[in-house]
Design a protein around this motif. Sequence first.
Motif, PDB file in Angstrom:
ATOM      1  N   MET A   1       0.852  -1.189  -0.052  1.00 43.08           N
ATOM      2  CA  MET A   1      -0.075   0.051   0.004  1.00 43.08           C
ATOM      3  C   MET A   1       0.999   1.338   0.138  1.00 43.08           C
ATOM      4  SD  MET A   1      -2.669   1.178   2.728  1.00 43.08           S
ATOM      5  CE  MET A   1      -3.908  -0.132   2.592  1.00 43.08           C
ATOM      6  N   GLU A   2       0.466   2.160  -0.738  1.00 41.58           N
ATOM      7  CA  GLU A   2       1.252   3.570  -0.967  1.00 41.58           C
ATOM      8  C   GLU A   2       1.147   4.441   0.504  1.00 41.58           C
ATOM      9  OE1 GLU A   2      -0.586   2.284  -3.488  1.00 41.58           O
ATOM     10  OE2 GLU A   2       1.102   1.677  -4.831  1.00 41.58           O
ATOM     11  N   LYS A   3       2.164   4.744   0.616  1.00 42.61           N
ATOM     12  CA  LYS A   3       1.993   5.950   1.968  1.00 42.61           C
ATOM     13  C   LYS A   3       2.072   7.195   1.603  1.00 42.61           C
ATOM     14  CE  LYS A   3       4.247   4.680   5.606  1.00 42.61           C
ATOM     15  NZ  LYS A   3       4.984   4.504   6.741  1.00 42.61           N
ATOM     16  N   GLU A  22      -7.429   7.829   2.050  1.00 44.04           N
ATOM     17  CA  GLU A  22      -7.592   6.576   2.709  1.00 44.04           C
ATOM     18  C   GLU A  22      -8.931   6.038   1.957  1.00 44.04           C
ATOM     19  OE1 GLU A  22      -7.843   7.121   6.882  1.00 44.04           O
ATOM     20  OE2 GLU A  22      -5.653   7.169   7.156  1.00 44.04           O
ATOM     21  N   GLU A  23      -9.877   6.492   1.718  1.00 48.26           N
ATOM     22  CA  GLU A  23     -10.952   5.938   0.915  1.00 48.26           C
ATOM     23  C   GLU A  23     -10.364   5.359  -0.180  1.00 48.26           C
ATOM     24  OE1 GLU A  23     -14.412   8.547   0.718  1.00 48.26           O
ATOM     25  OE2 GLU A  23     -14.508   8.623   3.071  1.00 48.26           O
ATOM     26  N   GLY A  25      -7.674   3.894  -1.029  1.00 46.57           N
ATOM     27  CA  GLY A  25      -6.801   2.732  -0.847  1.00 46.57           C
ATOM     28  C   GLY A  25      -5.389   3.113  -0.360  1.00 46.57           C
ATOM     29  N   TYR A  26      -5.060   4.436  -0.030  1.00 48.65           N
ATOM     30  CA  TYR A  26      -3.827   4.640   0.336  1.00 48.65           C
ATOM     31  C   TYR A  26      -3.907   4.932   1.912  1.00 48.65           C
ATOM     32  CZ  TYR A  26      -3.381   6.341  -4.400  1.00 48.65           C
ATOM     33  OH  TYR A  26      -3.419   6.151  -5.781  1.00 48.65           O
ATOM     34  N   HIS A  27      -2.587   4.661   2.402  1.00 47.91           N
ATOM     35  CA  HIS A  27      -2.132   4.790   3.942  1.00 47.91           C
ATOM     36  C   HIS A  27      -1.746   6.250   3.973  1.00 47.91           C
ATOM     37  CE1 HIS A  27      -1.000   4.327   7.760  1.00 47.91           C
ATOM     38  NE2 HIS A  27       0.178   4.916   7.390  1.00 47.91           N
ATOM     39  N   TYR A  46       7.867   7.433   2.579  1.00 47.13           N
ATOM     40  CA  TYR A  46       6.658   7.631   2.092  1.00 47.13           C
ATOM     41  C   TYR A  46       6.872   7.495   0.450  1.00 47.13           C
ATOM     42  CZ  TYR A  46       4.660   8.958   6.591  1.00 47.13           C
ATOM     43  OH  TYR A  46       4.166   9.078   7.896  1.00 47.13           O
ATOM     44  N   HIS A  47       5.739   7.258  -0.299  1.00 45.00           N
ATOM     45  CA  HIS A  47       5.788   7.282  -1.510  1.00 45.00           C
ATOM     46  C   HIS A  47       5.748   8.654  -2.142  1.00 45.00           C
ATOM     47  CE1 HIS A  47       5.123   2.933  -0.696  1.00 45.00           C
ATOM     48  NE2 HIS A  47       5.843   3.014  -1.731  1.00 45.00           N
TER      49      HIS A  47
END
Length: 64
Positions: A1-3, A22-23, A25-27, A46-47
């Motif tokens: 999961m990308e941060k 977050e909705e 799909g990211y952190h 972090y990405h």
Amino acid sequence: MEKILIIDDNESLRYTLTSVLEEAGYHASAVEDGHKGISEVKSSKYHLVICDMKLPGMDGMQII
């Protein structure tokens, strides 16, 4: 999961961006100033960083 890290002094914007990301799909994490943002980047990978350019004490260019 990308941060993704959000650095912004506007509390409602931090909350909204974090929720939307977050909705999707990211952190997402959020901090309110540059010093906390730099500490966060040093302690975790972090990405992507989304940073306000006008922050109290330290502006976005100084953070970059």
